[in-house]
Design a protein around this motif. Structure first.
Motif, short mmCIF file in Angstrom:
data_model
loop_
_atom_site.label_atom_id
_atom_site.label_comp_id
_atom_site.label_asym_id
_atom_site.label_seq_id
_atom_site.Cartn_x
_atom_site.Cartn_y
_atom_site.Cartn_z
N THR A 111 35.06 -75.01 93.71
CA THR A 111 34.04 -74.52 92.79
C THR A 111 32.70 -74.57 93.51
OG1 THR A 111 33.27 -74.58 90.51
CG2 THR A 111 33.43 -76.70 91.63
N ALA A 112 31.65 -74.08 92.85
CA ALA A 112 30.34 -74.01 93.49
C ALA A 112 29.95 -75.36 94.06
CB ALA A 112 29.31 -73.55 92.48
N PHE A 113 29.31 -75.34 95.22
CA PHE A 113 28.94 -76.59 95.88
C PHE A 113 27.44 -76.63 96.19
CE2 PHE A 113 28.60 -79.02 99.95
CZ PHE A 113 28.83 -80.27 99.41
N CYS A 114 26.97 -75.67 97.00
CA CYS A 114 25.58 -75.78 97.46
C CYS A 114 24.60 -75.16 96.47
CB CYS A 114 25.42 -75.14 98.83
SG CYS A 114 25.48 -73.33 98.83
N MET A 115 25.05 -74.21 95.67
CA MET A 115 24.21 -73.51 94.69
C MET A 115 23.03 -72.78 95.34
SD MET A 115 25.77 -73.98 91.88
CE MET A 115 24.77 -73.75 90.41
N MET A 116 23.14 -72.50 96.63
CA MET A 116 22.03 -71.80 97.27
C MET A 116 22.50 -70.78 98.30
SD MET A 116 20.41 -74.86 99.51
CE MET A 116 21.04 -75.13 101.15
N GLY A 117 23.71 -70.26 98.11
CA GLY A 117 24.11 -69.11 98.92
C GLY A 117 24.65 -69.41 100.30
N ILE A 118 24.93 -70.67 100.59
CA ILE A 118 25.33 -71.02 101.95
C ILE A 118 26.83 -71.22 102.09
CG2 ILE A 118 25.03 -72.72 103.82
CD1 ILE A 118 22.52 -71.09 103.23
N PHE A 150 29.63 -70.47 100.19
CA PHE A 150 30.63 -69.50 99.73
C PHE A 150 31.77 -70.14 98.92
CE2 PHE A 150 29.54 -65.35 101.65
CZ PHE A 150 28.43 -65.74 102.39
N ASP A 151 31.59 -71.35 98.45
CA ASP A 151 32.64 -71.96 97.65
C ASP A 151 32.63 -71.46 96.20
OD1 ASP A 151 34.41 -73.35 99.16
OD2 ASP A 151 33.19 -75.17 99.27
N CYS A 152 31.58 -70.75 95.82
CA CYS A 152 31.44 -70.31 94.43
C CYS A 152 32.01 -68.91 94.20
CB CYS A 152 29.96 -70.30 94.06
SG CYS A 152 29.01 -69.22 95.15
N LEU A 153 32.79 -68.40 95.16
CA LEU A 153 33.25 -67.01 95.05
C LEU A 153 34.05 -66.80 93.76
CD1 LEU A 153 34.31 -66.34 98.75
CD2 LEU A 153 32.15 -65.77 97.60
N SER A 173 32.39 -62.44 94.92
CA SER A 173 30.96 -62.42 94.61
C SER A 173 30.47 -63.86 94.58
CB SER A 173 30.73 -61.76 93.24
OG SER A 173 31.22 -60.44 93.28
N GLN A 174 29.29 -64.07 95.14
CA GLN A 174 28.75 -65.43 95.20
C GLN A 174 28.12 -65.77 93.85
OE1 GLN A 174 26.68 -64.74 99.01
NE2 GLN A 174 26.82 -66.96 99.22
N GLY A 175 28.84 -66.54 93.05
CA GLY A 175 28.38 -66.85 91.70
C GLY A 175 27.01 -67.49 91.66
S1 FES Z 1 27.66 -72.48 95.77
FE1 FES Z 1 27.40 -72.37 97.93
S2 FES Z 1 27.27 -70.25 98.25
FE2 FES Z 1 27.37 -70.39 96.14
#
Ligand code: FES
Ligand SMILES: Cc1cc2nc3c(=O)[nH]c(=O)nc-3n(C[C@H](O)[C@H](O)[C@H](O)COP(=O)(O)OP(=O)(O)OC[C@H]3O[C@@H](n4cnc5c(N)ncnc54)[C@H](O)[C@@H]3O)c2cc1C
Lengths: 106, 374
Positions: free
Chosen positions: A56-63, A65-68, A77-79
């Motif tokens: 699931t989402a991890f970094c919340m800043m686009g780095i 890609f775990d939030c696909l 899509s990057q949630g």
């Molecule tokens: S949570 Fe890391 S890229 Fe979206």
């Protein structure tokens, strides 16, 4: 509708945005990202990796890609980079996307 | 207390230096690898991962032979390296295409393959595939493709895992790898061997040195009296999101990596020491990929990068012993992934000067001496 999540949202929701995840109704706050809405909804895995591991989402800043997630038919899509919109159709991804079926370019 | 100098010191810990180190360790030499810093240009961290024979040495028979031997040695080399390192390399040698969208380029390349065929005889085979036959074979190939060439011996490997595997194998065999060890000066020591000065002020002794420093080679080569000067040539690459489906073919510009992403590459630009990626080349690469295989139009690129090839003046490998300083060797090449199995065997024997070492005279740097003096 909200199910048990480990994530808290601030109480000052002004209005609500309605979307669906795998067909299930989800309520989000205006301005939330898709990833934030999914985390607030249930802290469950929002996808399975190519090897079947839950993610699931991890970094919340686009780095990372775990939030696909699939957004309106568009896989991978990057949630965390996409704000919620009323009527959005989200699907959790299982494994990698196929070659065909990448959805329309936004 | 001064540490005892190791028998052989390798300057540069990229694919080339580590392959040589591995070979020397297997011959039971003591080996130290001095590797620079993350700020260096490092071809081994940005390359395309082809294990490729098609077209190589069309105009230089020794290189055609050398590459043919390297490709044939890859399966055994990969098995040995996977065993030593515990790292899977994803080697796949099931044949590869050069795909053309320009008729004149296809004809030129076909002629080059004929010359390569003449050098290699029955140790090589290739096919020229007409566009319609190619589309029958692989229905996803686009209408803009005018034809292709195919060589059943071509393949690819995961280049980052290759680098990692070489590092762990070298360590597993007792080799020492020092990172952040930028050699700034090298001089013959009184009484034999070499004195190395590192940028951070450290000094080290070495009995023999092998210079494998990629684009960092030239200043040290000059100090040792070598005439070879290497130059950078930029290549740009794209990689897409990972796909569940496998692409039905491998080409020299489009290859699906084992993890599922599609790597697109093959640009060449002489732009000096600048490895940045450019929007223009990214667009060119994307357009090429979609022309060859239109279904890719729908697949997103997730990363783009540039990397600098290490090119000798004529583009062929240089394996040279210093005439002035016995015990100093220069090793540099393009296609260091493809050639890795020979660098770890035949070349290591040549450096070790064993009785069964191959004759590598064709790759000596004396071929540049005349033009250099002119
Ligand atoms: S949570 Fe890391 S890229 Fe979206
Ligand atoms: C875009 C691109 C695509 C390519 N595609 C392929 C391919 O498909 N197949 C193939 O076979 N080959 C390919 N190559 C070529 C291949 O990557 C190179 O031949 C190979 O990586 C060269 O390895 P190297 O060890 O000589 O150089 P590098 O990887 O550059 O390593 C040199 C090392 O020396 C170190 N160093 C430099 N100066 C010093 C110093 N003064 N002291 C100590 N250490 C120093 C650096 O830190 C570095 O680690 C490609 C290259 C590029 C750029």
């Amino acid at each position: 509708m909200k199910i048990a999540s480990r994530f808290l949202t601030r109480p000052d929701a002004a209005g609500a945005v309605h979307l669906t995840v795998d067909g299930e109704p989800v309520t989000a706050r205006p301005g939330d990202t898709v990833a934030a809405a999914l985390l607030a909804h249930s802290g469950d895995a929002s996808r399975q990796s190519g090897k079947g591991a839950p993610r699931t989402a991890f970094c919340m800043m686009g780095i990372c890609f775990d939030c696909l997630v699939e957004v309106d038919g568009r896989p991978n899509s990057q949630g965390c980079m996409i704000p919620v919109r009323a009527g959005m159709v989200l699907r959790r991804q299982r494994g990698l996307r196929p070659l065909a079926g990448g959805g329309e370019d936004a | 207390m001064a540490t005892r100098p190791s028998e052989i010191t390798i300057i540069g810990g990229g694919v080339v230096g580590l392959s040589v180190a591995l070979g020397l360790l297997q011959a039971r030499r003591r080996v130290t690898v001095l590797d620079g810093s993350d700020g260096d240009f490092r071809a081994s961290q940005g390359n395309f991962g082809l294990v490729w024979l098609q077209g190589k040495g069309a105009d230089f028979a020794p290189y055609a032979d050398w590459t043919r031997d390297a490709v044939a040695a890859w399966p055994g080399f990969a098995a040995m390296l996977e065993e030593l390192s515990g790292t899977g390399l994803a080697l796949d040698q099931s044949g590869g295409f050069e795909v053309f969208t320009d008729r004149a380029e296809l004809e030129d390349f076909s002629a080059a393959l004929e010359r390569q065929q003449a050098h290699l005889g029955n140790r090589f085979s290739h096919e020229i595939v007409a566009a319609d036959d190619l589309r029958r074979m692989h229905p996803g190939i686009g209408p803009g493709v005018v034809g292709a060439t195919f060589c059943a011996l071509d393949g690819h490997v995961n280049p980052l895992r290759l680098l990692r595997a070489l590092r762990s194998a070298v360590s597993a065999l007792g080799g020492r790898i020092l990172s952040g060890a930028q050699v700034s000066d090298i001089a013959a020591a009184t009484g034999g061997g070499f004195d190395l000065s590192l940028r951070d002020g450290r000094r080290l002794g070495a009995e023999r040195v092998v210079l494998c420093a990629g684009l960092g080679t030239t200043p040290l080569a000059t100090q040792l009296g070598f005439v070879t000067r290497v130059r950078p040539q930029r290549g740009e690459l794209l990689i897409t999101e990972r796909l569940a489906d496998r692409l039905p073919f491998l080409s020299s510009t489009i290859r699906q990596v084992d993890e599922g992403g599609v790597q697109i590459g093959g640009t060449k630009a002489d732009v000096g020491p600048d490895d940045s990626e450019t929007l223009g080349m990214m667009a060119t690469l994307a357009r090429h990929a979609v022309t060859v295989f239109p279904a890719l139009a729908d697949v997103r690129v997730v990363r783009a990068w540039g990397a600098l090839r290490v090119m000798s003046p004529d583009g062929y490998p240089v394996y040279a012993r210093s005439p002035r300083h016995p015990g100093a060797y220069l090793v540099t090449c393009h296609s260091g992934v493809t050639l890795a199995p020979l660098h770890a065997t035949a070349l290591a024997e040549w450096i070790d000067e064993t009785s069964n070492a191959p004759d590598l005279e064709a790759f000596d740097e004396n071929r540049f001496a005349l033009s250099d003096a002119a």
